[in-house]
Design an enzyme around this catalytic site. Sequence first.
Site, mmCIF file in Angstrom:
data_model
loop_
_atom_site.group_PDB
_atom_site.id
_atom_site.type_symbol
_atom_site.label_atom_id
_atom_site.label_comp_id
_atom_site.label_asym_id
_atom_site.label_seq_id
_atom_site.Cartn_x
_atom_site.Cartn_y
_atom_site.Cartn_z
ATOM 1 N N SER A 94 48.501 -47.335 -29.949
ATOM 2 C CA SER A 94 47.236 -47.572 -30.642
ATOM 3 C C SER A 94 46.154 -46.568 -30.282
ATOM 4 O O SER A 94 45.244 -46.332 -31.066
ATOM 5 C CB SER A 94 46.718 -48.987 -30.352
ATOM 6 O OG SER A 94 46.380 -49.107 -28.992
ATOM 7 N N HIS B 227 39.658 -50.804 -26.268
ATOM 8 C CA HIS B 227 39.951 -49.522 -26.885
ATOM 9 C C HIS B 227 38.675 -48.682 -26.969
ATOM 10 O O HIS B 227 37.578 -49.227 -26.949
ATOM 11 C CB HIS B 227 40.522 -49.729 -28.290
ATOM 12 C CG HIS B 227 41.887 -50.340 -28.290
ATOM 13 N ND1 HIS B 227 42.081 -51.710 -28.253
ATOM 14 C CD2 HIS B 227 43.122 -49.779 -28.313
ATOM 15 C CE1 HIS B 227 43.386 -51.960 -28.250
ATOM 16 N NE2 HIS B 227 44.030 -50.815 -28.288
ATOM 17 N N ASP C 276 36.128 -54.634 -28.733
ATOM 18 C CA ASP C 276 37.009 -55.462 -27.898
ATOM 19 C C ASP C 276 36.919 -55.115 -26.414
ATOM 20 O O ASP C 276 37.586 -55.724 -25.599
ATOM 21 C CB ASP C 276 38.462 -55.353 -28.367
ATOM 22 C CG ASP C 276 39.038 -53.954 -28.254
ATOM 23 O OD1 ASP C 276 38.299 -53.030 -27.845
ATOM 24 O OD2 ASP C 276 40.224 -53.787 -28.575
#
Length: 349
Positions: free
Chosen positions: A83, A248, A245
């Site tokens: 990711s 990240h 969040d």
Amino acid sequence: MGVAGSVVPGSRWHRARQIARMAAIGTGASAAAFVATGGVLLGQARQARRTIPMAEAPPPRCDGVYGAKCPGPPLTMVVLGDSSAASYGVHRRRETLGALLATGLSRRLHRPVRVHRLAVVGSLSAGLRPQVESALECDPDVAVILIGGNDVTNRTPPGLAVRYLVEAVRALRAAGCEVVVGTCPDLGAIQPIQPPLRWLARRWSRQLAAAQTVAVVEAGGWTVSLGDMLGPRFVAEPTRMFAWDRFHPSAEGYAVAAAALLPTVISALGAGAERRPVPGRGEGVRSLPEAAQEAARHAGTEVSGTQVRGRDRGPAGRWAHLRRRAFFGVGAVPQPGPATDSPTLEGSA
């Protein structure tokens, strides 16, 4: 970047438990100590689960041609990994790692750059093989790989994770593609993970990053340590450097990572102007194992293979060149704006 590879729905608690179990077992503690330590770590894992939100929408695509008005045929860059490579945490194409690197490459090399983002949210090193197979169909000039965080949290044995990465690098190199790997990020830089879980996560992250560096350089690639690149700035500016969040990177965080990777990508493509003739402080030639350990401790450090007196190897193994890239401001990585930097989407008219 100091972040993990990915977040997938329903896996947060499972992953946190795996970090705790892995870290406790890795210390070789006695049974009693394991029970006591495990209780503390599992409690912290529960807290991290409550603090870090679950994944939402997938990251934006960045595929397309950047700098289409530049002369010459486009360079082809593929972005592989997890990711972090997919740029989870941002909402606009121009904020993704692939777009930032392609825009920087196009401006510095005065050539168009075609990007294929093949990274998959949630990927482990074992998931690189299908990504590489797809990448080879694109006849890439350079591949940028970010991988490792999920291997740490899923208890993948480091040797196995590195083997998958080496297979990917060798396959790409055999096809004539240059490879730049951003090594495992420092999970200990994630603030919602509290000590002692944070300390153990940091130890395992650095061990994997050092092993990745040795293996990738041996296979003919280049590495850039991402480490805790965002850690200090996250403490000072948490709302700027990390996404919603707190796990990240934000758009600004990805720009910092792109600024660290871009000079190495340019060097890997043969643009010698990026190399400095006189090594700076902390730079120079080392044995590869020594360079790997040093790079794991200092984010933004590039490691590549080199020769000493015409020889690839010395008494301690492969020779390596260690270079610390200056951290430019976020603005040093050009933000797409003018028409020449806007991507032409694949498949569009």
